[in-house]
Every structure is written in structure tokens, then in C-alpha cells.
Motif scaffolding. Sequence first.
Motif, PDB file in Angstrom:
ATOM      1  N   GLY A  36       0.796  -1.211   0.000  1.00 43.62           N
ATOM      2  CA  GLY A  36       0.000   0.000   0.000  1.00 43.62           C
ATOM      3  C   GLY A  36       0.834   1.269   0.000  1.00 43.62           C
ATOM      4  O   GLY A  36       0.362   2.337  -0.366  1.00 43.62           O
ATOM      5  N   SER A  37       2.114   1.159   0.388  1.00 46.46           N
ATOM      6  CA  SER A  37       3.006   2.306   0.463  1.00 46.46           C
ATOM      7  C   SER A  37       4.449   1.836   0.310  1.00 46.46           C
ATOM      8  O   SER A  37       4.768   0.691   0.666  1.00 46.46           O
ATOM      9  CB  SER A  37       2.843   2.992   1.823  1.00 46.46           C
ATOM     10  N   ASP A  38       5.294   2.707  -0.169  1.00 45.77           N
ATOM     11  CA  ASP A  38       6.712   2.349  -0.262  1.00 45.77           C
ATOM     12  C   ASP A  38       7.324   2.173   1.128  1.00 45.77           C
ATOM     13  O   ASP A  38       8.333   1.496   1.289  1.00 45.77           O
ATOM     14  CB  ASP A  38       7.494   3.361  -1.092  1.00 45.77           C
ATOM     15  N   SER A  39       6.691   2.719   2.149  1.00 44.98           N
ATOM     16  CA  SER A  39       7.194   2.533   3.516  1.00 44.98           C
ATOM     17  C   SER A  39       7.001   1.094   4.005  1.00 44.98           C
ATOM     18  O   SER A  39       7.564   0.707   5.029  1.00 44.98           O
ATOM     19  CB  SER A  39       6.519   3.512   4.481  1.00 44.98           C
ATOM     20  N   ASP A  40       6.231   0.282   3.274  1.00 47.83           N
ATOM     21  CA  ASP A  40       6.029  -1.120   3.630  1.00 47.83           C
ATOM     22  C   ASP A  40       7.177  -2.015   3.161  1.00 47.83           C
ATOM     23  O   ASP A  40       7.291  -3.160   3.604  1.00 47.83           O
ATOM     24  CB  ASP A  40       4.721  -1.648   3.023  1.00 47.83           C
ATOM     25  N   VAL A  84       3.881  -0.960  -5.650  1.00 45.74           N
ATOM     26  CA  VAL A  84       3.153  -0.107  -4.711  1.00 45.74           C
ATOM     27  C   VAL A  84       1.860   0.313  -5.393  1.00 45.74           C
ATOM     28  O   VAL A  84       1.879   0.873  -6.492  1.00 45.74           O
ATOM     29  CB  VAL A  84       3.981   1.139  -4.312  1.00 45.74           C
ATOM     30  N   THR A  85       0.763  -0.006  -4.752  1.00 45.73           N
ATOM     31  CA  THR A  85      -0.551   0.363  -5.274  1.00 45.73           C
ATOM     32  C   THR A  85      -1.506   0.489  -4.093  1.00 45.73           C
ATOM     33  O   THR A  85      -1.286  -0.132  -3.053  1.00 45.73           O
ATOM     34  CB  THR A  85      -1.049  -0.665  -6.317  1.00 45.73           C
ATOM     35  N   SER A  86      -2.523   1.268  -4.221  1.00 39.22           N
ATOM     36  CA  SER A  86      -3.397   1.571  -3.092  1.00 39.22           C
ATOM     37  C   SER A  86      -4.849   1.225  -3.394  1.00 39.22           C
ATOM     38  O   SER A  86      -5.360   1.570  -4.462  1.00 39.22           O
ATOM     39  CB  SER A  86      -3.280   3.060  -2.746  1.00 39.22           C
ATOM     40  N   ARG A 124      -6.240   5.091  -2.972  1.00 39.80           N
ATOM     41  CA  ARG A 124      -5.729   6.185  -3.790  1.00 39.80           C
ATOM     42  C   ARG A 124      -5.622   5.846  -5.272  1.00 39.80           C
ATOM     43  O   ARG A 124      -5.680   6.733  -6.115  1.00 39.80           O
ATOM     44  CB  ARG A 124      -4.372   6.650  -3.251  1.00 39.80           C
ATOM     45  N   THR A 125      -5.419   4.555  -5.583  1.00 37.99           N
ATOM     46  CA  THR A 125      -5.293   4.134  -6.987  1.00 37.99           C
ATOM     47  C   THR A 125      -6.133   2.880  -7.253  1.00 37.99           C
ATOM     48  O   THR A 125      -5.620   1.876  -7.746  1.00 37.99           O
ATOM     49  CB  THR A 125      -3.819   3.869  -7.359  1.00 37.99           C
ATOM     50  N   ALA A 159      -0.416  -3.942   3.893  1.00 37.39           N
ATOM     51  CA  ALA A 159      -0.898  -2.588   4.138  1.00 37.39           C
ATOM     52  C   ALA A 159      -1.060  -2.390   5.634  1.00 37.39           C
ATOM     53  O   ALA A 159      -1.242  -3.344   6.388  1.00 37.39           O
ATOM     54  CB  ALA A 159      -2.225  -2.343   3.419  1.00 37.39           C
ATOM     55  N   CYS A 190       2.239  -0.468  11.990  1.00 41.86           N
ATOM     56  CA  CYS A 190       2.404   0.986  11.935  1.00 41.86           C
ATOM     57  C   CYS A 190       1.211   1.657  12.600  1.00 41.86           C
ATOM     58  O   CYS A 190       0.247   0.997  12.970  1.00 41.86           O
ATOM     59  CB  CYS A 190       2.556   1.458  10.484  1.00 41.86           C
TER      60      CYS A 190
END
Length: 169
Positions: free
Chosen positions: A11-15, A37-39, A42-43, A66, A91
Motif C-alpha cells: 500500500g506504500s513504499d514505507s512497507d 506499490v498500489t493503493s 488512492r489508486t 498494508a 504501523c
Amino acid sequence: MSQPFVAVLMGSDSDLPTMQATLDILASFNIKYEAKVTSAHRTPAATHDYVTDAEARGCKVFICAAGLAAHLAGAVAGITTRPVIGVPVDCGPLKGHDALLSTVMMPGGVPVATVAIGSAGAKNAGYLAAQMLAVADDALALAVKHERQASAEAVAAKDAKLQQKLAAL
């Protein structure tokens, strides 16, 4: 026909630091994978397009990571009938417990195989994907069995070392 692969969606590059364990396990078994990375929020159109395209190109298992609302695995499970493994990311203020509940609480008929929160779950997601693929691949099944045996032997060696230390006291 293209070579089977596993899609690892975040879900995020922070993952990525968490999901590196998944990528390492897949690589250790020589399992082809794609990471993206895909949401879900958001996407959503891009997520849908990727999942349908990946499935058409030979994706056999989707692993989705995520945090927080953690709807990515559920959204992917709603698009495909391929196995989906959800990794709740550690997180936010609830330390991944919200992501765990969001990932595991799917309606009947749209399952997500949910693993533990964080890096242990990411590691198990890689192993679980390997086991799923091994159902139709005897060589991979043997490799998974050998890895499990090596892990057991490592534990036995650690115990033997502990017993030696205790005996010396």
C-alpha cells in the motif's frame, strides 16, 4: 504460457522494509515475483488493472501488505479468485492491530489468508506462497520440505549447544 509468479503488492513504499522478508523468502526458493506499490484507496483503478493483468500473465498468488485501514488485500481478493495472502503492517497508533482486523475480517466467500503483523508475517507470507505453489510443483515441494528440515536441525543444534553449556556448570 508465461512462467507462474507471485505478485507482492504494498500500500506504500514505507512497507518495503517489512516486505523485504517476503521477497527474500521467494528468492530463496527461486520463485519469480513482481513487487508493486498500489493503493486500494488512492489508486483503485490501477490496482484493479494490475491484478487482472497479472492474473492473465500467470500470477498464481497475490501477497498484499498494508497498514492502518489495510484494505488492499480485501480489495484484491474481490478482484481475483487466486489465493490472496494479507500481511498487516506494524504501523500507526495501534501498531498494526487495526490492520490485522481489517485484513482478517472478510465476508464469507472472499477469503484472505492473513498472517501475523509485521516482519514475522511477511516471512510467513513468503513461505505460505511457496507452499501454495508447491501443490503443483514437486521440486518446489521438496525444497520447502528441505528448508523446514534445515530449520529444525538449526534449532536442535542450538539446543545441543545450550545443553553443553548447562552441563559444564
